[in-house]
Scaffold this motif. Structure first.
Motif, PDB file in Angstrom:
ATOM      1  N   SER A   5     -13.773 -23.390 -16.933  1.00  0.00           N
ATOM      2  CA  SER A   5     -15.131 -23.477 -16.933  1.00  0.00           C
ATOM      3  C   SER A   5     -15.627 -24.031 -15.659  1.00  0.00           C
ATOM      4  CB  SER A   5     -15.654 -24.215 -18.180  1.00  0.00           C
ATOM      5  OG  SER A   5     -15.412 -23.569 -19.535  1.00  0.00           O
ATOM      6  N   PHE A   6     -15.085 -24.918 -15.090  1.00  0.00           N
ATOM      7  CA  PHE A   6     -15.455 -25.690 -14.078  1.00  0.00           C
ATOM      8  C   PHE A   6     -15.414 -24.885 -12.865  1.00  0.00           C
ATOM      9  CE2 PHE A   6     -14.662 -28.395 -10.169  1.00  0.00           C
ATOM     10  CZ  PHE A   6     -15.762 -29.111  -9.969  1.00  0.00           C
ATOM     11  N   CYS A   7     -14.202 -24.278 -12.441  1.00  0.00           N
ATOM     12  CA  CYS A   7     -14.129 -23.100 -11.580  1.00  0.00           C
ATOM     13  C   CYS A   7     -15.071 -22.198 -11.517  1.00  0.00           C
ATOM     14  CB  CYS A   7     -12.789 -22.556 -11.413  1.00  0.00           C
ATOM     15  SG  CYS A   7     -11.374 -23.809 -11.208  1.00  0.00           S
ATOM     16  N   GLU A   8     -15.312 -21.626 -12.888  1.00  0.00           N
ATOM     17  CA  GLU A   8     -16.491 -20.706 -13.011  1.00  0.00           C
ATOM     18  C   GLU A   8     -18.069 -21.098 -12.513  1.00  0.00           C
ATOM     19  OE1 GLU A   8     -16.215 -19.075 -17.072  1.00  0.00           O
ATOM     20  OE2 GLU A   8     -14.467 -17.853 -16.497  1.00  0.00           O
ATOM     21  N   ARG A  11     -18.176 -21.437  -8.843  1.00  0.00           N
ATOM     22  CA  ARG A  11     -17.742 -20.122  -8.413  1.00  0.00           C
ATOM     23  C   ARG A  11     -16.872 -20.411  -7.115  1.00  0.00           C
ATOM     24  NH1 ARG A  11     -23.165 -21.022  -8.982  1.00  0.00           N
ATOM     25  NH2 ARG A  11     -23.571 -21.505  -6.782  1.00  0.00           N
ATOM     26  N   LEU A  12     -15.727 -21.167  -7.491  1.00  0.00           N
ATOM     27  CA  LEU A  12     -14.600 -21.328  -6.772  1.00  0.00           C
ATOM     28  C   LEU A  12     -14.093 -19.980  -6.553  1.00  0.00           C
ATOM     29  CD1 LEU A  12     -13.154 -23.555  -5.326  1.00  0.00           C
ATOM     30  CD2 LEU A  12     -11.667 -23.614  -7.193  1.00  0.00           C
ATOM     31  N   ASN A  13     -13.440 -19.736  -5.135  1.00  0.00           N
ATOM     32  CA  ASN A  13     -12.797 -18.600  -4.679  1.00  0.00           C
ATOM     33  C   ASN A  13     -11.414 -18.135  -5.866  1.00  0.00           C
ATOM     34  OD1 ASN A  13     -10.273 -17.626  -2.888  1.00  0.00           O
ATOM     35  ND2 ASN A  13     -11.966 -16.809  -1.905  1.00  0.00           N
ATOM     36  N   PRO A  14     -11.239 -17.212  -6.153  1.00  0.00           N
ATOM     37  CA  PRO A  14     -10.233 -16.827  -7.073  1.00  0.00           C
ATOM     38  C   PRO A  14      -9.025 -17.304  -6.585  1.00  0.00           C
ATOM     39  CG  PRO A  14     -11.658 -14.983  -7.038  1.00  0.00           C
ATOM     40  CD  PRO A  14     -12.221 -15.923  -5.873  1.00  0.00           C
ATOM     41  N   GLU A  15      -8.574 -17.253  -5.224  1.00  0.00           N
ATOM     42  CA  GLU A  15      -7.547 -17.513  -4.652  1.00  0.00           C
ATOM     43  C   GLU A  15      -7.051 -19.013  -4.952  1.00  0.00           C
ATOM     44  OE1 GLU A  15      -6.141 -16.293  -0.806  1.00  0.00           O
ATOM     45  OE2 GLU A  15      -7.453 -14.512  -0.951  1.00  0.00           O
ATOM     46  N   ALA A  16      -8.253 -19.809  -4.465  1.00  0.00           N
ATOM     47  CA  ALA A  16      -8.534 -21.351  -4.774  1.00  0.00           C
ATOM     48  C   ALA A  16      -8.089 -21.698  -6.334  1.00  0.00           C
ATOM     49  CB  ALA A  16      -9.369 -21.973  -4.105  1.00  0.00           C
ATOM     50  N   ARG A  17      -8.674 -20.947  -7.150  1.00  0.00           N
ATOM     51  CA  ARG A  17      -8.553 -21.217  -8.766  1.00  0.00           C
ATOM     52  C   ARG A  17      -7.137 -21.049  -9.024  1.00  0.00           C
ATOM     53  NH1 ARG A  17     -13.256 -17.676 -11.849  1.00  0.00           N
ATOM     54  NH2 ARG A  17     -15.025 -18.224 -10.264  1.00  0.00           N
ATOM     55  N   GLN A  18      -6.317 -20.041  -8.568  1.00  0.00           N
ATOM     56  CA  GLN A  18      -5.091 -19.671  -9.007  1.00  0.00           C
ATOM     57  C   GLN A  18      -4.220 -20.729  -8.167  1.00  0.00           C
ATOM     58  OE1 GLN A  18      -3.999 -17.167 -10.729  1.00  0.00           O
ATOM     59  NE2 GLN A  18      -2.148 -18.617 -10.951  1.00  0.00           N
ATOM     60  N   LEU A  19      -4.439 -21.310  -6.865  1.00  0.00           N
ATOM     61  CA  LEU A  19      -3.785 -22.577  -6.486  1.00  0.00           C
ATOM     62  C   LEU A  19      -3.839 -23.659  -7.435  1.00  0.00           C
ATOM     63  CD1 LEU A  19      -3.984 -23.693  -2.926  1.00  0.00           C
ATOM     64  CD2 LEU A  19      -4.190 -25.660  -4.662  1.00  0.00           C
ATOM     65  N   LEU A  20      -4.940 -23.915  -7.934  1.00  0.00           N
ATOM     66  CA  LEU A  20      -5.233 -24.987  -9.143  1.00  0.00           C
ATOM     67  C   LEU A  20      -4.348 -24.862 -10.319  1.00  0.00           C
ATOM     68  CD1 LEU A  20      -8.947 -25.684  -8.742  1.00  0.00           C
ATOM     69  CD2 LEU A  20      -7.025 -27.127  -7.998  1.00  0.00           C
ATOM     70  N   PHE A  87     -21.346 -30.120  -7.727  1.00  0.00           N
ATOM     71  CA  PHE A  87     -19.796 -29.816  -7.289  1.00  0.00           C
ATOM     72  C   PHE A  87     -19.516 -28.693  -6.743  1.00  0.00           C
ATOM     73  CE2 PHE A  87     -19.614 -33.430 -10.229  1.00  0.00           C
ATOM     74  CZ  PHE A  87     -18.846 -34.250  -9.403  1.00  0.00           C
ATOM     75  N   SER A  88     -20.540 -27.671  -6.393  1.00  0.00           N
ATOM     76  CA  SER A  88     -20.555 -26.548  -5.624  1.00  0.00           C
ATOM     77  C   SER A  88     -19.896 -26.669  -4.278  1.00  0.00           C
ATOM     78  CB  SER A  88     -21.586 -25.574  -5.864  1.00  0.00           C
ATOM     79  OG  SER A  88     -22.606 -26.083  -4.924  1.00  0.00           O
ATOM     80  N   ASP A  89     -20.172 -28.055  -3.962  1.00  0.00           N
ATOM     81  CA  ASP A  89     -19.701 -28.537  -2.618  1.00  0.00           C
ATOM     82  C   ASP A  89     -18.330 -28.431  -2.584  1.00  0.00           C
ATOM     83  OD1 ASP A  89     -21.525 -28.793  -0.324  1.00  0.00           O
ATOM     84  OD2 ASP A  89     -21.382 -31.238  -0.378  1.00  0.00           O
ATOM     85  N   ILE A  90     -17.547 -28.645  -3.783  1.00  0.00           N
ATOM     86  CA  ILE A  90     -16.035 -28.693  -3.492  1.00  0.00           C
ATOM     87  C   ILE A  90     -15.563 -27.038  -3.070  1.00  0.00           C
ATOM     88  CG2 ILE A  90     -13.813 -28.541  -4.822  1.00  0.00           C
ATOM     89  CD1 ILE A  90     -15.079 -30.937  -6.563  1.00  0.00           C
ATOM     90  N   GLY A  91     -16.444 -26.190  -3.733  1.00  0.00           N
ATOM     91  CA  GLY A  91     -15.906 -24.797  -3.273  1.00  0.00           C
ATOM     92  C   GLY A  91     -16.375 -24.856  -1.861  1.00  0.00           C
TER      93      GLY A  91
END
Length: 267
Positions: A5-8, A11-20, A87-91
């Motif tokens: 839910s947080f990554c969505e 709007r975190l990049n999909p590759e970064a999501r997979q890294l997490l 927290f979109s600043d993280i993305g």
């Protein structure tokens, strides 16, 4: 709040999501890092940077910290959209890390720690941060005292700076920080007075600058070059010319002039 839910939400990049999702970190180790972060931030930075993949570790930890901070947002009655916007600043900085270092992660760990500790909030286009004013000043007949609490203004990249959106952000800040006198301060390359030689008066940046009374100028700061060109070069001829702003700024610098920063205040 969970990881998906947080990554969505940010709007975190999909590759970064997979890294997490793939990141391996035992819970005891996570809790130890979290305790160190809140007890001694500088030693936390030093400890994380000992890791060979410290940028990925910062990303993992900050996302976990942000998810844990959700409960405090709920307790304070802060709406969920402000949580995700903040927290979109993280993305944003994760993508910048990929651009600058070739890997998804976090390099701006000091800056982003402010978000984690609920010291900074994104309200529409702009970010706001309560801070202590460092001097006595009189602006438009109004005196601002040294040590007075004011609202620091930050301008995240990646979005246009439309005048209406900017004004809506200031209005939201006045409502959000109801216990603080709405005095806004900003230190930015966008407030450098000599930008008038680079940009048209009608530009969004110059319109933003007009909202502030400039009370100090740093001619030696190179934030403008970092933000405009995404890097610093000792020879301005090496800078890109991919936009009109870059072309104009490059020509200005090659003429031997400087682009510094301005300190402004808005009552």
């Amino acid at each position: 709040m969970n990881l998906q839910s947080f990554c969505e939400g940010i709007r975190l990049n999909p590759e970064a999501r997979q890294l997490l999702l793939d990141f391996q970190k035992d819970e005891a180790g996570y809790q130890q890092h979290k305790q160190q972060f809140y007890n001694d931030r500088l030693s936390f930075f030093d400890a994380v940077k000992q890791s060979s993949n410290y940028r990925q570790l910062f990303l993992y930890l900050y996302v976990r910290f942000a998810i844990d901070a959700y409960e405090e947002y709920v307790i304070r009655g802060i709406e969920e959209q402000i949580y995700f916007d903040t927290f979109s600043d993280i993305g944003l900085w994760c993508s910048n890390c990929k651009r600058d270092f070739g890997e998804y992660g976090i390099q701006e760990y000091d800056w982003l720690s402010e978000h984690i500790q609920l010291r900074l909030f994104k309200l529409g286009r702009l970010q706001f941060q309560p801070c202590v004013f460092d001097r006595e000043l009189e602006v438009e007949g109004k005196k601002i005292s040294k040590h007075q609490i004011v609202l620091g203004v930050h301008i995240p990249s990646g979005e246009s700076l439309e005048a209406q959106q900017v004004e809506e952000s200031f209005e939201r800040a006045r409502e959000f920080f109801r216990g603080i006198t709405p005095i806004f301060i900003c230190n930015s390359w966008m407030l450098y007075p000599n930008l008038s030689e680079v940009l048209q008066p009608s530009s969004n940046i110059m319109q933003f600058q007009k909202k502030f009374s400039i009370y100090q100028v740093d001619h030696e700061a190179r934030q403008a070059e970092e933000r405009i060109f995404n890097k610093l070069c000792s020879d301005p001829s090496e800078y890109d010319e991919l936009s009109s702003l870059q072309r104009n700024a490059k020509a200005y610098l090659m003429a031997g002039k400087k682009l510094g920063t301005g300190f402004g205040i808005k009552i």
